[in-house]
Design a protein around this motif. Structure first.
Motif, PDB file in Angstrom:
ATOM      1  N   THR A  69     -75.393 -22.663  79.345  1.00 27.02           N
ATOM      2  CA  THR A  69     -75.352 -22.936  77.910  1.00 27.02           C
ATOM      3  C   THR A  69     -73.919 -22.818  77.416  1.00 27.02           C
ATOM      4  O   THR A  69     -73.278 -21.777  77.601  1.00 27.02           O
ATOM      5  N   ILE A  70     -73.437 -23.884  76.801  1.00 31.13           N
ATOM      6  CA  ILE A  70     -72.090 -23.894  76.238  1.00 31.13           C
ATOM      7  C   ILE A  70     -72.175 -23.600  74.749  1.00 31.13           C
ATOM      8  O   ILE A  70     -73.104 -24.038  74.069  1.00 31.13           O
ATOM      9  N   SER A  71     -71.213 -22.846  74.245  1.00 31.61           N
ATOM     10  CA  SER A  71     -71.170 -22.530  72.823  1.00 31.61           C
ATOM     11  C   SER A  71     -69.724 -22.284  72.423  1.00 31.61           C
ATOM     12  O   SER A  71     -68.840 -22.172  73.289  1.00 31.61           O
ATOM     13  N   ARG A  72     -69.480 -22.212  71.140  1.00 32.41           N
ATOM     14  CA  ARG A  72     -68.119 -21.948  70.695  1.00 32.41           C
ATOM     15  C   ARG A  72     -68.141 -21.200  69.371  1.00 32.41           C
ATOM     16  O   ARG A  72     -69.080 -21.330  68.593  1.00 32.41           O
ATOM     17  N   ASP A  73     -67.097 -20.431  69.137  1.00 28.47           N
ATOM     18  CA  ASP A  73     -66.894 -19.702  67.896  1.00 28.47           C
ATOM     19  C   ASP A  73     -65.556 -20.178  67.343  1.00 28.47           C
ATOM     20  O   ASP A  73     -64.498 -19.742  67.803  1.00 28.47           O
ATOM     21  N   ILE A  74     -65.612 -21.092  66.374  1.00 32.00           N
ATOM     22  CA  ILE A  74     -64.381 -21.686  65.854  1.00 32.00           C
ATOM     23  C   ILE A  74     -63.506 -20.630  65.206  1.00 32.00           C
ATOM     24  O   ILE A  74     -62.282 -20.650  65.343  1.00 32.00           O
ATOM     25  N   ALA A  75     -64.118 -19.684  64.508  1.00 26.57           N
ATOM     26  CA  ALA A  75     -63.347 -18.637  63.830  1.00 26.57           C
ATOM     27  C   ALA A  75     -62.534 -17.822  64.824  1.00 26.57           C
ATOM     28  O   ALA A  75     -61.443 -17.352  64.511  1.00 26.57           O
ATOM     29  N   LYS A  76     -63.075 -17.648  66.031  1.00 25.97           N
ATOM     30  CA  LYS A  76     -62.378 -16.876  67.060  1.00 25.97           C
ATOM     31  C   LYS A  76     -61.587 -17.775  67.994  1.00 25.97           C
ATOM     32  O   LYS A  76     -60.955 -17.267  68.935  1.00 25.97           O
ATOM     33  N   ASN A  77     -61.632 -19.085  67.762  1.00 26.47           N
ATOM     34  CA  ASN A  77     -60.928 -20.029  68.636  1.00 26.47           C
ATOM     35  C   ASN A  77     -61.328 -19.819  70.100  1.00 26.47           C
ATOM     36  O   ASN A  77     -60.490 -19.869  71.007  1.00 26.47           O
ATOM     37  N   THR A  78     -62.604 -19.600  70.324  1.00 25.51           N
ATOM     38  CA  THR A  78     -63.093 -19.265  71.653  1.00 25.51           C
ATOM     39  C   THR A  78     -64.341 -20.074  71.983  1.00 25.51           C
ATOM     40  O   THR A  78     -65.187 -20.308  71.119  1.00 25.51           O
ATOM     41  N   MET A  79     -64.426 -20.493  73.229  1.00 25.72           N
ATOM     42  CA  MET A  79     -65.586 -21.210  73.739  1.00 25.72           C
ATOM     43  C   MET A  79     -66.193 -20.388  74.867  1.00 25.72           C
ATOM     44  O   MET A  79     -65.477 -19.649  75.552  1.00 25.72           O
ATOM     45  N   TYR A  80     -67.494 -20.535  75.059  1.00 25.57           N
ATOM     46  CA  TYR A  80     -68.196 -19.742  76.070  1.00 25.57           C
ATOM     47  C   TYR A  80     -69.025 -20.639  76.984  1.00 25.57           C
ATOM     48  O   TYR A  80     -69.404 -21.747  76.616  1.00 25.57           O
ATOM     49  N   LEU A  81     -69.321 -20.120  78.159  1.00 22.26           N
ATOM     50  CA  LEU A  81     -70.268 -20.761  79.060  1.00 22.26           C
ATOM     51  C   LEU A  81     -71.154 -19.661  79.635  1.00 22.26           C
ATOM     52  O   LEU A  81     -70.703 -18.867  80.468  1.00 22.26           O
TER      53      LEU A  81
END
Length: 124
Positions: A69-81
């Motif tokens: 599952t891919i996701s991102r937190d724009i406020a933290k400028n971070t993406m996850y997998l």
């Protein structure tokens, strides 16, 4: 200039889970779609997953659908997998990057500099 730093890799047994992070510094990546790619030893780098800048749309390569599952937190400028039910064939160095193109996995192309990657090793 955007710098991307991947983290969260490691050694895990088959069936286990890992969560990768991609932290961006420098210019914000908030307006770009982002993606994860991986490169196994002796093989070419391949697309894994991508997410639009709003996070509203995602694309996955068939081999990871239902497990990653891919996701991102724009406020933290971070993406996850988030990687679940890992298999030995998932073993690779995982990279993140900005992407262009959308629609199918083969349409998504990376652009910009690569980070150092995160090693993921899945033992059987």
């Amino acid at each position: 200039q955007v710098q991307l730093v991947e983290s969260g890799g490691g050694l895990v047994q088959a069936g286990g889970s890992l969560r990768l992070s991609c932290a961006a510094s420098g210019r914000t990546v908030g307006s770009y779609a982002m993606g994860w790619f991986r490169q196994a030893a002796g093989k070419e780098r391949e697309f894994v997953a991508a997410i639009t800048w709003t996070g509203g749309n995602t694309i996955y390569v068939d081999s990871v659908k239902g497990r990653f599952t891919i996701s991102r937190d724009i406020a933290k400028n971070t993406m996850y997998l988030q990687m679940n039910s890992l298999k030995p064939e998932d073993t690779a160095v995982y990279y993140c990057n900005r992407v262009r193109g959308w629609g199918t996995p083969s349409s998504v192309q990376p652009f910009g500099s690569w980070g150092q990657g995160a090693q993921v090793t899945v033992s059987s």
